[in-house]
Design a protein around this motif. Structure first.
Motif: not given
Length: 309
Positions: A262-275
């Protein structure tokens, strides 16, 4: 900092829902040693039953929709899940005692398709809603520590609390009750469990009933948030990385694995998604699960199996 905490809280709450769905896989595997592909269909049927019974019961009894209608709907849906567990044991599992795990696996796939079809016959195939009174409005907390506060969704918070309580009850059930110990014995060796007087058929009914009740709670929560539709059965696929991370035999592992995913999905969506582009929250968990399969296939809390030759 406030935005990071919002993301973490959101991930933890979503992770508890993943853990709740993953529990169904863990329960069945602990009792039969087979991966239950029917868990998603069980969540779907349970949610459909709750949605339709909460709609039908007030009409049958001439009462206003509300608390008592939901309570009666929950009881009827729980009885339905118990009946499904009994039928699965009577018609399928008792004929597969001491058979290869592959046979049991294929049986759960067949059960999954049967439950999908039965759900459409009994309850219809439209999109339904579940309203159990969970608060929908978000609130701001910790306003004195962070400017503007941290936005928390009360529905997610309520769902996470319910999921956490259910997980705690199941952990105590497995650890401190004779039935829980019997379930672990059956999972280790069917023949040995039968030889010391453990009734295998009754144990399987119990564990499928408990898994059905877990599916019912998960279905209510997911249905309340997103509506009840037949794509709900695929929600179980989102829990597959959870059981891989936590371990197929560990209830605490389902909790920890759910929180990590759950935490990994949210963090990746917010911080890695733009890249890396959109959709990373869909495949991030599966990449993480693949890494675990390569380096620790038994998961964080799973039992490492060593074969001596």
């Amino acid at each position: 900092m406030a935005f990071l905490l919002e993301t973490l809280f959101g991930g933890l709450m979503t992770g508890m829902l993943y853990a709740l769905v993953a529990l169904g896989f863990v329960l069945i595997f602990k009792a039969s040693g087979v991966f239950n592909f029917a868990q998603g269909a069980m969540v779907l049927v349970a949610a459909l039953a709750m949605a339709r019974f909460s709609e039908w019961i007030p009409k049958w009894l001439g009462m206003e929709p509300g608390l008592w209608g939901n309570v009666l709907a929950f009881i009827l849906a729980a009885i339905l899940m118990w009946l499904i567990a009994v039928l699965i044991e009577r018609l399928v599992l008792r004929y597969l005692v001491n058979q290869e795990a592959t046979s049991l696996l294929m049986a759960t796939i067949g059960i999954s398709y049967f439950l999908d079809g039965m759900g459409q016959i009994l309850f219809g195939s439209s999109v339904y809603s579940i309203n159990v009174g969970m608060p929908k409005d978000p609130v701001f907390i910790l306003g004195e520590m962070f400017e503007g506060g941290i936005l928390i969704n009360l529905e997610d918070l309520s769902s996470a609390v319910v999921a956490a309580l259910l997980v705690a009850l199941l952990a105590m059930f497995f650890q401190y009750t004779s039935t829980g110990r019997a379930l672990r014995a059956v999972a280790d060796d069917h023949q040995a469990a039968q030889s010391i007087g453990i009734p295998l058929n009754r144990i399987w009914v119990v564990v499928w009933t408990v898994a059905g009740l877990v599916a019912l709670v998960a279905g209510i929560i997911w249905g309340s948030k997103f509506g009840v539709q037949f794509t709900l059965s695929t929600a179980a696929l989102r829990a597959l990385p959870v059981v891989i991370l936590g371990g197929l035999t560990s209830v605490p592992g389902a909790i920890v694995g759910g929180l990590i995913i759950g935490v990994g999905e949210k963090l990746s969506e917010v911080y890695l998604g733009p890249y890396v582009g959109g959709g990373i929250e869909i495949w991030f968990a599966y990449i993480l699960a693949l890494v675990f399969l390569l380096f620790r296939p038994q998961g964080l809390f799973g039992e490492k199996i060593i074969d001596r030759v």
